[in-house]
Design a protein around this motif. Sequence first.
Motif, PDB file in Angstrom:
ATOM      1  N   GLU A  48       0.798  -1.230   0.000  1.00  0.00           N
ATOM      2  CA  GLU A  48       0.000   0.000   0.000  1.00  0.00           C
ATOM      3  C   GLU A  48       0.831   1.281   0.000  1.00  0.00           C
ATOM      4  OE1 GLU A  48      -2.135  -3.358   2.057  1.00  0.00           O
ATOM      5  OE2 GLU A  48      -0.173  -2.394   2.275  1.00  0.00           O
ATOM      6  N   THR A  49       2.160   1.169   0.022  1.00  0.00           N
ATOM      7  CA  THR A  49       2.999   2.368   0.127  1.00  0.00           C
ATOM      8  C   THR A  49       2.690   3.384  -0.968  1.00  0.00           C
ATOM      9  OG1 THR A  49       4.825   1.272   1.269  1.00  0.00           O
ATOM     10  CG2 THR A  49       5.366   3.240   0.034  1.00  0.00           C
ATOM     11  N   GLY A  50       2.552   2.910  -2.190  1.00  0.00           N
ATOM     12  CA  GLY A  50       2.280   3.818  -3.291  1.00  0.00           C
ATOM     13  C   GLY A  50       0.927   4.494  -3.190  1.00  0.00           C
ATOM     14  N   SER A  51       0.024   3.910  -2.421  1.00  0.00           N
ATOM     15  CA  SER A  51      -1.322   4.473  -2.278  1.00  0.00           C
ATOM     16  C   SER A  51      -1.426   5.457  -1.120  1.00  0.00           C
ATOM     17  CB  SER A  51      -2.340   3.336  -2.070  1.00  0.00           C
ATOM     18  OG  SER A  51      -2.336   2.437  -3.158  1.00  0.00           O
ATOM     19  N   LEU A  52      -0.383   5.570  -0.316  1.00  0.00           N
ATOM     20  CA  LEU A  52      -0.434   6.457   0.842  1.00  0.00           C
ATOM     21  C   LEU A  52      -0.397   7.935   0.454  1.00  0.00           C
ATOM     22  CD1 LEU A  52       1.996   4.615   3.311  1.00  0.00           C
ATOM     23  CD2 LEU A  52      -0.503   4.538   3.267  1.00  0.00           C
ATOM     24  N   PHE A  53       0.070   8.227  -0.751  1.00  0.00           N
ATOM     25  CA  PHE A  53       0.247   9.618  -1.125  1.00  0.00           C
ATOM     26  C   PHE A  53      -1.037  10.290  -1.599  1.00  0.00           C
ATOM     27  CE2 PHE A  53       4.575   8.070  -1.202  1.00  0.00           C
ATOM     28  CZ  PHE A  53       5.245   9.105  -0.567  1.00  0.00           C
ATOM     29  N   ALA A  54      -1.985   9.535  -2.130  1.00  0.00           N
ATOM     30  CA  ALA A  54      -3.213  10.149  -2.641  1.00  0.00           C
ATOM     31  C   ALA A  54      -3.991  10.888  -1.549  1.00  0.00           C
ATOM     32  CB  ALA A  54      -4.087   9.105  -3.327  1.00  0.00           C
ATOM     33  N   PRO A  55      -4.309  10.244  -0.424  1.00  0.00           N
ATOM     34  CA  PRO A  55      -5.013  11.002   0.623  1.00  0.00           C
ATOM     35  C   PRO A  55      -4.147  12.070   1.261  1.00  0.00           C
ATOM     36  CG  PRO A  55      -4.507   8.781   1.400  1.00  0.00           C
ATOM     37  CD  PRO A  55      -4.182   8.813  -0.066  1.00  0.00           C
ATOM     38  N   LEU A  56      -2.831  11.837   1.324  1.00  0.00           N
ATOM     39  CA  LEU A  56      -1.940  12.816   1.942  1.00  0.00           C
ATOM     40  C   LEU A  56      -1.847  14.085   1.099  1.00  0.00           C
ATOM     41  CD1 LEU A  56       0.085  13.674   4.109  1.00  0.00           C
ATOM     42  CD2 LEU A  56       1.865  12.447   2.821  1.00  0.00           C
ATOM     43  N   VAL A  57      -1.717  13.935  -0.219  1.00  0.00           N
ATOM     44  CA  VAL A  57      -1.561  15.126  -1.052  1.00  0.00           C
ATOM     45  C   VAL A  57      -2.825  15.975  -1.046  1.00  0.00           C
ATOM     46  CG1 VAL A  57      -2.307  14.124  -3.266  1.00  0.00           C
ATOM     47  CG2 VAL A  57      -0.638  15.985  -3.235  1.00  0.00           C
ATOM     48  N   THR A  58      -3.987  15.332  -0.923  1.00  0.00           N
ATOM     49  CA  THR A  58      -5.236  16.096  -0.849  1.00  0.00           C
ATOM     50  C   THR A  58      -5.220  17.033   0.344  1.00  0.00           C
ATOM     51  OG1 THR A  58      -6.508  14.347  -1.944  1.00  0.00           O
ATOM     52  CG2 THR A  58      -7.737  15.924  -0.605  1.00  0.00           C
ATOM     53  N   GLU A  59      -4.844  16.503   1.497  1.00  0.00           N
ATOM     54  CA  GLU A  59      -4.836  17.305   2.720  1.00  0.00           C
ATOM     55  C   GLU A  59      -3.651  18.265   2.759  1.00  0.00           C
ATOM     56  OE1 GLU A  59      -7.420  17.341   4.663  1.00  0.00           O
ATOM     57  OE2 GLU A  59      -8.327  15.784   3.399  1.00  0.00           O
ATOM     58  N   TYR A  60      -2.524  17.834   2.247  1.00  0.00           N
ATOM     59  CA  TYR A  60      -1.326  18.691   2.189  1.00  0.00           C
ATOM     60  C   TYR A  60      -1.609  19.949   1.376  1.00  0.00           C
ATOM     61  CZ  TYR A  60       3.522  19.901   0.760  1.00  0.00           C
ATOM     62  OH  TYR A  60       4.714  20.530   0.503  1.00  0.00           O
ATOM     63  N   THR A  61      -2.230  19.767   0.215  1.00  0.00           N
ATOM     64  CA  THR A  61      -2.572  20.908  -0.632  1.00  0.00           C
ATOM     65  C   THR A  61      -3.582  21.820   0.057  1.00  0.00           C
ATOM     66  OG1 THR A  61      -2.169  19.602  -2.639  1.00  0.00           O
ATOM     67  CG2 THR A  61      -3.483  21.596  -2.880  1.00  0.00           C
ATOM     68  N   LYS A  62      -4.552  21.218   0.719  1.00  0.00           N
ATOM     69  CA  LYS A  62      -5.564  22.010   1.424  1.00  0.00           C
ATOM     70  C   LYS A  62      -4.949  22.823   2.562  1.00  0.00           C
ATOM     71  CE  LYS A  62      -9.447  19.849   2.384  1.00  0.00           C
ATOM     72  NZ  LYS A  62     -10.341  18.718   2.757  1.00  0.00           N
ATOM     73  N   VAL A  63      -3.985  22.241   3.254  1.00  0.00           N
ATOM     74  CA  VAL A  63      -3.313  22.966   4.336  1.00  0.00           C
ATOM     75  C   VAL A  63      -2.531  24.154   3.778  1.00  0.00           C
ATOM     76  CG1 VAL A  63      -1.472  22.838   6.057  1.00  0.00           C
ATOM     77  CG2 VAL A  63      -3.176  21.024   5.938  1.00  0.00           C
ATOM     78  N   LEU A  64      -1.745  23.908   2.728  1.00  0.00           N
ATOM     79  CA  LEU A  64      -0.908  24.969   2.173  1.00  0.00           C
ATOM     80  C   LEU A  64      -1.738  26.106   1.579  1.00  0.00           C
ATOM     81  CD1 LEU A  64       2.034  23.065   0.414  1.00  0.00           C
ATOM     82  CD2 LEU A  64       2.030  24.216   2.623  1.00  0.00           C
ATOM     83  N   THR A  65      -2.919  25.783   1.079  1.00  0.00           N
ATOM     84  CA  THR A  65      -3.761  26.810   0.461  1.00  0.00           C
ATOM     85  C   THR A  65      -4.816  27.353   1.410  1.00  0.00           C
ATOM     86  OG1 THR A  65      -5.157  25.050  -0.476  1.00  0.00           O
ATOM     87  CG2 THR A  65      -3.403  25.934  -1.873  1.00  0.00           C
TER      88      THR A  65
END
Length: 424
Positions: free
Chosen positions: A383-400
């Motif tokens: 599942e390592t490759g799948s961990l980034f999809a939910p993380l990038v959604t929230e990461y982008t929301k935090v930065l913006t």
Amino acid sequence: MRRGITATALAAILALSATACGGDGESGNGGGKKGELSGTVTWWDTSTVGSEDKVFKKLAEGFTALHPEVKVNYVNVPFGDAQNKFKNAAQSGSGAPDVIRSEVAWTPEFADLGYLAPLDGTAALKDEKDFLPQAAASTKYDDKTYAVPQVIDSMGIFYNKKIFKEAGVQVPGTVAELKTVSKKIKDKTGKTGMYLRGDDAYWFLSFLYGEGGNLVDATSRTVTVDNAAGAKAMTVVKDLVDSGAAKTDATDGWENMQASFKDGEVAMIINGPWAVSDTYGGAQFKDKANLGIAPVPAGSVAQGAPQGGHNLAVYAGSKNLDASYAFTEYMTSAASQAEVAEQLSLLPTRTSVYDKPGVADNEIVGFFKPVVDKAIERPWIPETGSLFAPLVTEYTKVLTGQTTPDKGVGATGDAYRKLLKGWK
């Protein structure tokens, strides 16, 4: 978990390849003239178009010089599309390549799905003990080897030496220093200190490690992204943007980052050896000596950067396994890795290559080798490759500014626990 090729079918494929005595010129398993390899090997290369792809394509053509009866069908597949494209093709049983250049995190996922041929005991794993242990680690799954490491990498700060000299600043060693340096650069030159990618959570990992955090703990099967360290790391990157030390975008991050840095609009970016060739093409770096590289600034707890890289893996459903094994060995051989390192400054995965002329004196390789030695491995789970999809959604929301750091890591942790069944 649903698998594309059953163990019985895979065994049959391997048995067929071992007993085959002839090829049809397109998908033969080694039945060319006088036992020579023959047929076609389709290779999906995921390297950067315009810089890396030219070198890898030319290198692949050299395999045909050694094996004239084998046609190498080179296909460059955009990195962002390759993971799902390969899974879809392998699942349907149609259109998958014989060999794929797999990002290290994809290898255990593809292996778990049954899409990769095990390579233990095949020609693909020649001189296996020569591989760096940390590079070889990503090729293993369920006590078998499913890929061969081609390049290994990590991340550092790329900086514009001329801008630094004009601003009278030194390379920041910590995030706190990064803010101070960025302010001086802005005051003295009008330039922004750093471009921080906001559309790819891989660029967040160094900050997460810097606060003592990680995405998960595979040993204890525990999600850790939403602990105090994770929240602190999100706060740190948010502050870099809010303070003006860094700018970001929610889309087209790679293009915007590279353009901003190459044109001299920003003084620093975080990137890896894969970006060196492209960066040299920028107006600011016609003089290659103007590019400086240093370790990613440390957080309040530690300094660290993620281990990355690419492996070559063979599709379990390939109709030309023998030639595919040989092609994989050729592309990951010491000679091939030395050529890639010399031309692209990508780091070899073989220990012996670092002493070769053209590699030993390569400044970029020389910088990144100790960085790689200390890089933090990601968990080699399917599942390592799948961990980034939910993380990038929230990461982008935090930065913006669409959510808070606490809520961002909390939502990511919730998504991880749905993905990782039975994890705490």
